[in-house]
Design a protein around this motif. Sequence first.
Motif: not given
Lengths: 414, 414
Positions: A284-290, A254-267
């Motif tokens: 947590v990793d979030f990426r967008s062009y904006d 919901t945060g933006g068309d191209d926004l991707v979000g990942t929980v990649g590591s968890l211990d």
Amino acid sequence: MSRTISGERFRERFDRFNEIGATERGGVNRPTLSEENARARDTLVEWFEEAGLEVRIDEIGNVFGRRSGRNDDLPPVLLGSHVDSQYNGGRYDGVIGVLGGLEVVETLNAAGVETERPIEVVSWTNEEGVRFQPDMLGSGVFAGKFDLEFAYSLEDKEGNTFGEELERIGYRGEEPCEPRDLHCYLELHVEQGPTLEDRDLAVGVVEGVYGFVWFDAAFTGSADHAGPTPMHLRNDALVATGDVIESVRRIAGTGGDDLVGTVGSLDVDPNSINVIPERVEFTVDFRSYDDAVVDRAADRVREEIDHAASREGIEAEHEVIMRIDSQSFDDDVVEAVADAADALDADATRLVSGAGHDASYLNRVCPTGMVFVPSVGGVSHTEDEFTEWDDVVTGANVLLNAAVEKANERADGE
Amino acid sequence: MSRTISGERFRERFDRFNEIGATERGGVNRPTLSEENARARDTLVEWFEEAGLEVRIDEIGNVFGRRSGRNDDLPPVLLGSHVDSQYNGGRYDGVIGVLGGLEVVETLNAAGVETERPIEVVSWTNEEGVRFQPDMLGSGVFAGKFDLEFAYSLEDKEGNTFGEELERIGYRGEEPCEPRDLHCYLELHVEQGPTLEDRDLAVGVVEGVYGFVWFDAAFTGSADHAGPTPMHLRNDALVATGDVIESVRRIAGTGGDDLVGTVGSLDVDPNSINVIPERVEFTVDFRSYDDAVVDRAADRVREEIDHAASREGIEAEHEVIMRIDSQSFDDDVVEAVADAADALDADATRLVSGAGHDASYLNRVCPTGMVFVPSVGGVSHTEDEFTEWDDVVTGANVLLNAAVEKANERADGE
């Protein structure tokens, strides 16, 4: 009319190059400054010289090969990528950009074509960052993002320093590693994502690179016995983390068309079947062009982490460990890449890179662009990495034609 | 009128005993068949003999001490627990049940009281199961749940077998380890949960032990790059696991009043900040006093795991690795414990144990009951484990009076 490279010559070089550090399962193992990386560099230098390139090594070990232009005083067009690999990584990542640059030179040599500007081919040191962090180190120092002394002082897990290892393999060069006047930089690379394959396209015209934010986060609850502790008396760090995993997916949705979000590591600690998790550390990793979208996602996940902790009656920690702004590539360079793809009738689309590349740092130094080719299954960083050779050839042809166009630009811009 | 033990004598014994394997942070380290466990056993045998008990060691190393009754042919009342500990565990868990049994004997000795039936005190081998799995091994073999040869063949992480280690510390006894005629079994133990402390009570009259189910489960998706992989092309094993974590909480909240559910262990692969999790392995633990509730929870979580996998487009695995039915203790023994607590005016409640105990297996052999005392903060299995000494004394007094009542029951039930 478009020029074309020799797919056969390129393929023969590609296969011979990937015998260096070849793994049983079809990948390569050439982590930076390893013996295999040294042999790959030696081969590259040999091939550069055979192709008539003037080779220079800089202080961080970046390898440059220069083909003169008609007007050799003009800033050159730079083509390249990297030849270090992940541990047991793939054969395409980086390699096609460096050997692709060499193939551009060979094609011009074979056709007896002289360009207005010089063309240089580069292999950047330590793009992968698997042995020494941070990644994209050679281009980062070149672009002035990192100090040379900082780079030399980095240690691998065995305590070897980057500077000593660079010296040991004989690639601590004399040329100053610093920004210099470049007409533009072009990099051919595998997409490392599924978009091109998903849309059945051969080429991506890269307009820029996503901005991103990285969080280290943790919850601390109570490690009680999973049997006698009623649900209402629990302080379960993993339940709160489950909320955040779901929140990250919701924010990305919901945060933006191209926004991707990942929980990649968890211990989890103590990580036992019959003990309520006391502490969970996660990323947590979030990426967008904006970049505004990235910042809003970061704000939202901070709220979600705090809220999940309060709901569960536990402690939360979160810290931004990296925040890199998005990079927009130069319009003219992007246009040159798009024109080349058009002229070749390639199945192409414009896209933005979700992964970082040496081009991200070069964009701070000079007008920059990239050409992507598909990663089958979106897979990279593993021995299974694969791109159809026809697509690699198409990508190299786009690189060739964009490079020639840029290399023929005169000083007065005509 | 109720009898009472000597809180001081009991305390003095408790403190001296816990010098064996004492840790710097106030706990004890006496894992089963270790040197410290051997010294604890030696001390126990010495004290049993000093108290006039006839000591016998059985084939699995369970230590029995017998005080004769007026009618020595009648099946005895058995009191006990265990003296092995977790690695760096607490001082109360197990110890108060064994030394509490000895204190019952000392109290009767001091008062010159003879009981109708013999009273035996027992220390069961390997209740904790930290060095050799499964736990509750000594009582399990005694109850016929496990074969003796199976127990002897178990190996610790260094490859030592249980049988060799038992022999080495000199506690492989001659008495057959098998069910025999017992009038009843009573065990004093710390609650290992927060209920008694939460309700400000000193004693729990234990009516039985929860049944439980353990799952090993896993999701397998795709390890794609967290940057260039759009949300709609992801197959994220951790997102599916997040759904299950939330489901377990929801099932526990709606599946039955006493149902508890826990995801205690979770491992992510490749576990890297910028890679979408490919594989997550995790566990699920459900417990209730009602076995139908446990079975329904197991069915529901299986559905939730499959549904989460299908929603995310990934593979799911789940397997029940343990399913133990609930145990209801004998009404008469529970009544004797409740009566003793009443007569002592102790702040008590009836409850059911969420954790397994040696009493769970003894319940298959003879009428069984337990007395719980509070665990401050619900904490156990760590050096922070703590119970107010007044509560330990109250618990031991309940044990004493229940034991005396049962030990004075005549063969004809009068």
